[in-house]
Motif scaffolding. Structure first.
Motif, PDB file in Angstrom:
ATOM      1  N   PHE A  56       0.832  -1.200   0.000  1.00  0.00           N
ATOM      2  CA  PHE A  56       0.000   0.000   0.000  1.00  0.00           C
ATOM      3  C   PHE A  56       0.868   1.253   0.000  1.00  0.00           C
ATOM      4  CE2 PHE A  56      -2.314   3.290   2.444  1.00  0.00           C
ATOM      5  CZ  PHE A  56      -3.383   3.485   1.586  1.00  0.00           C
ATOM      6  N   ALA A  57       1.943   1.245   0.791  1.00  0.00           N
ATOM      7  CA  ALA A  57       2.818   2.416   0.884  1.00  0.00           C
ATOM      8  C   ALA A  57       3.465   2.731  -0.457  1.00  0.00           C
ATOM      9  CB  ALA A  57       3.889   2.178   1.943  1.00  0.00           C
ATOM     10  N   ASP A  58       3.947   1.718  -1.172  1.00  0.00           N
ATOM     11  CA  ASP A  58       4.594   1.961  -2.456  1.00  0.00           C
ATOM     12  C   ASP A  58       3.583   2.423  -3.514  1.00  0.00           C
ATOM     13  OD1 ASP A  58       7.057   1.225  -1.411  1.00  0.00           O
ATOM     14  OD2 ASP A  58       7.620   0.145  -3.228  1.00  0.00           O
ATOM     15  N   PHE A  59       2.373   1.891  -3.456  1.00  0.00           N
ATOM     16  CA  PHE A  59       1.329   2.345  -4.382  1.00  0.00           C
ATOM     17  C   PHE A  59       1.060   3.832  -4.170  1.00  0.00           C
ATOM     18  CE2 PHE A  59      -2.957   3.353  -5.637  1.00  0.00           C
ATOM     19  CZ  PHE A  59      -3.118   2.698  -6.846  1.00  0.00           C
ATOM     20  N   ILE A  60       0.907   4.244  -2.922  1.00  0.00           N
ATOM     21  CA  ILE A  60       0.639   5.644  -2.600  1.00  0.00           C
ATOM     22  C   ILE A  60       1.806   6.524  -3.031  1.00  0.00           C
ATOM     23  CG2 ILE A  60       0.411   7.255  -0.672  1.00  0.00           C
ATOM     24  CD1 ILE A  60      -2.179   5.912  -1.390  1.00  0.00           C
ATOM     25  N   ALA A  61       3.041   6.017  -2.884  1.00  0.00           N
ATOM     26  CA  ALA A  61       4.201   6.799  -3.305  1.00  0.00           C
ATOM     27  C   ALA A  61       4.149   7.081  -4.803  1.00  0.00           C
ATOM     28  CB  ALA A  61       5.489   6.064  -2.941  1.00  0.00           C
ATOM     29  N   GLY A  62       3.787   6.055  -5.588  1.00  0.00           N
ATOM     30  CA  GLY A  62       3.683   6.251  -7.027  1.00  0.00           C
ATOM     31  C   GLY A  62       2.572   7.198  -7.398  1.00  0.00           C
ATOM     32  N   ALA A  63       1.401   7.023  -6.787  1.00  0.00           N
ATOM     33  CA  ALA A  63       0.271   7.908  -7.080  1.00  0.00           C
ATOM     34  C   ALA A  63       0.551   9.330  -6.610  1.00  0.00           C
ATOM     35  CB  ALA A  63      -0.990   7.377  -6.407  1.00  0.00           C
ATOM     36  N   GLY A  64       1.186   9.453  -5.447  1.00  0.00           N
ATOM     37  CA  GLY A  64       1.452  10.769  -4.872  1.00  0.00           C
ATOM     38  C   GLY A  64       2.343  11.636  -5.736  1.00  0.00           C
ATOM     39  N   GLU A  65       3.272  11.021  -6.465  1.00  0.00           N
ATOM     40  CA  GLU A  65       4.135  11.788  -7.364  1.00  0.00           C
ATOM     41  C   GLU A  65       3.308  12.483  -8.441  1.00  0.00           C
ATOM     42  OE1 GLU A  65       6.966   9.031  -8.873  1.00  0.00           O
ATOM     43  OE2 GLU A  65       8.166   8.994  -7.042  1.00  0.00           O
ATOM     44  N   VAL A  66       2.312  11.763  -8.968  1.00  0.00           N
ATOM     45  CA  VAL A  66       1.445  12.341 -10.013  1.00  0.00           C
ATOM     46  C   VAL A  66       0.584  13.446  -9.420  1.00  0.00           C
ATOM     47  CG1 VAL A  66      -0.380  11.851 -11.693  1.00  0.00           C
ATOM     48  CG2 VAL A  66       1.448  10.188 -11.295  1.00  0.00           C
ATOM     49  N   TYR A  67       0.005  13.197  -8.248  1.00  0.00           N
ATOM     50  CA  TYR A  67      -0.830  14.216  -7.617  1.00  0.00           C
ATOM     51  C   TYR A  67      -0.037  15.511  -7.402  1.00  0.00           C
ATOM     52  CZ  TYR A  67      -3.755  10.152  -6.341  1.00  0.00           C
ATOM     53  OH  TYR A  67      -4.513   9.009  -6.366  1.00  0.00           O
ATOM     54  N   ALA A  68       1.178  15.367  -6.864  1.00  0.00           N
ATOM     55  CA  ALA A  68       1.999  16.550  -6.587  1.00  0.00           C
ATOM     56  C   ALA A  68       2.342  17.297  -7.870  1.00  0.00           C
ATOM     57  CB  ALA A  68       3.268  16.132  -5.847  1.00  0.00           C
ATOM     58  N   ARG A  69       2.673  16.552  -8.905  1.00  0.00           N
ATOM     59  CA  ARG A  69       3.051  17.172 -10.177  1.00  0.00           C
ATOM     60  C   ARG A  69       1.889  17.947 -10.788  1.00  0.00           C
ATOM     61  NH1 ARG A  69       4.224  12.656 -13.408  1.00  0.00           N
ATOM     62  NH2 ARG A  69       2.175  12.769 -14.422  1.00  0.00           N
ATOM     63  N   GLU A  70       0.666  17.423 -10.602  1.00  0.00           N
ATOM     64  CA  GLU A  70      -0.508  18.050 -11.204  1.00  0.00           C
ATOM     65  C   GLU A  70      -1.251  18.988 -10.259  1.00  0.00           C
ATOM     66  OE1 GLU A  70      -1.128  17.755 -14.353  1.00  0.00           O
ATOM     67  OE2 GLU A  70       0.515  16.326 -14.662  1.00  0.00           O
ATOM     68  N   GLY A  71      -0.679  19.212  -9.082  1.00  0.00           N
ATOM     69  CA  GLY A  71      -1.271  20.159  -8.159  1.00  0.00           C
ATOM     70  C   GLY A  71      -2.418  19.640  -7.320  1.00  0.00           C
ATOM     71  N   TYR A  72      -2.518  18.327  -7.168  1.00  0.00           N
ATOM     72  CA  TYR A  72      -3.582  17.726  -6.362  1.00  0.00           C
ATOM     73  C   TYR A  72      -3.056  17.308  -4.988  1.00  0.00           C
ATOM     74  CZ  TYR A  72      -6.899  17.358 -10.248  1.00  0.00           C
ATOM     75  OH  TYR A  72      -7.781  17.643 -11.266  1.00  0.00           O
ATOM     76  N   ASP A  73      -3.909  17.403  -3.999  1.00  0.00           N
ATOM     77  CA  ASP A  73      -3.621  16.872  -2.673  1.00  0.00           C
ATOM     78  C   ASP A  73      -4.155  15.445  -2.566  1.00  0.00           C
ATOM     79  OD1 ASP A  73      -2.437  19.239  -1.736  1.00  0.00           O
ATOM     80  OD2 ASP A  73      -4.388  20.069  -1.158  1.00  0.00           O
ATOM     81  N   LEU A  74      -3.615  14.687  -1.647  1.00  0.00           N
ATOM     82  CA  LEU A  74      -4.100  13.337  -1.358  1.00  0.00           C
ATOM     83  C   LEU A  74      -4.856  13.381  -0.038  1.00  0.00           C
ATOM     84  CD1 LEU A  74      -2.022  10.049  -1.607  1.00  0.00           C
ATOM     85  CD2 LEU A  74      -3.578  10.456   0.283  1.00  0.00           C
TER      86      LEU A  74
END
Length: 344
Positions: free
Chosen positions: A78-96
């Motif tokens: 779960f942690a690694d999945f969130i790390a991958g998704a979080g990179e995209v969110y940060a790049r596109e200006g989204y919060d998690l």
């Protein structure tokens, strides 16, 4: 530089610049590229509050974690999945927005997110075969993507690994090595991925006119202790298996520990194949070593899956009327140091 200054430097309205930076389809491609180039040159960073006002979006993606005493979600996967998704969110200006709730309050959490408009979409993880979250999110009209899929994967967006084929190949590999006494140490079979992996194992055995031994098939939360306990019980039995197929590298490490305590040599006395999610801090490294990685494994990066799931979800948010996006990823079978011919 703020949005007004950037707009003035380009001779465009603030609305046009904002829409160009946020990927709105009505902005001409030539204009979008020009705005992006100017923003990068000026090192312009959009103001999140202003972007929310301009787009009418929350600029947040929801992840709801149902918590039980022993949860499949609370692990390095779960942690690694969130790390991958979080990179995209940060790049596109989204919060998690991560919401941790008791399992019986999962529906209420999604309904509150929808009612409060606190997220623009959600990612559903660890789906069960008949997951009630799918029809709920369809009812709410909230954009969502499932990491995995249900038994009936029509009508919604998902990304999954070809679990049946992965475990067919892994079982066939052991069978080709002469193993006939093969154990399956699976994940929780209420979850769709684990059910599919069991099907792949059973189909490969049946194709060789072999029937799996029920005593050599277990399912539970994928921990090291579970792998150790399951393997210990099987190896201490009068007729132990000569090979193990593990649903994750985490229980595979427990299987290896149980074999080592009994003086069994890996790849000589007992073989192990696992599914490797390419975990960042529990990796199956060693490609440069003689014999390859520690474990022979079917492999598909969970971090890459997180990245791709986030990309798909954001595209669904940007283009809400598009057909469901469904991706099935094949796995690699990497031969390592944990497998060898069946002992005579």
């Amino acid at each position: 530089m703020n949005l007004k200054q950037l707009s003035e430097s380009l001779g465009l309205s603030q609305t046009t610049v904002s829409r160009a930076l946020n990927g709105y389809p009505e902005v001409r491609e030539e204009t979008r590229l020009r705005v992006q180039a100017a923003a990068e040159a000026a090192q312009y960073t959009p103001n999140v509050k202003a972007r929310r006002l301009a787009t009418g979006r929350a600029m947040a993606i929801g992840h709801v974690m149902p918590m039980v005493h022993r949860s499949e979600m609370v692990n390095p996967i779960f942690a690694d999945f969130i790390a991958g998704a979080g990179e995209v969110y940060a790049r596109e200006g989204y919060d998690l927005l991560l919401s941790i709730v008791p399992v019986d309050e999962t529906e209420a959490a999604y309904r509150q997110m929808s009612a409060n408009a606190s997220v623009d979409g959600v990612i559903v993880q660890a789906p069960t075969m008949e997951d009630p979250r799918v029809p709920l999110l369809q009812e709410l009209g909230l954009p969502f993507l499932v990491h995995g899929r249900t038994a009936s994967p029509q009508g919604y967006s998902w990304l999954d690994v070809a679990n049946i084929r992965a475990f067919q190949r892994a079982t066939e590999f052991l069978l080709d090595l002469g193993h006939r006494k093969i154990a399956l140490v699976n994940g929780q079979e209420t979850l769709d991925f684990a059910r599919r992996r069991r099907v792949g194992f059973e189909q490969a055995m049946a194709a060789r006119d072999l029937a799996p031994n029920p005593a050599w098939m277990q399912s539970d939360v994928m921990t090291e202790e579970y792998g150790y306990r399951a393997a210990s019980e099987m190896l201490d039995a009068p007729n132990p298996p000569t090979a193990f197929l593990a649903a994750s590298i985490i229980p595979a490490i427990g299987i290896r520990r149980a074999a080592g305590e009994r003086g069994l040599r890996i790849a000589k006395d007992v073989s192990i194949i696992c599914h490797d999610d390419g975990l960042s801090y529990l990796g199956n490294e060693g490609n440069e070593m003689p014999g390859g990685p520690a474990f022979t494994a079917t492999r598909s990066s969970i971090r890459a899956a997180g990245t791709r799931c986030a990309e798909i979800l954001l595209s669904l948010i940007d283009t809400p009327n598009q057909p469901p996006v469904q991706e099935l990823w094949d796995t690699d079978l990497t031969v390592g140091r944990s497998t060898g011919p069946a002992p005579v």
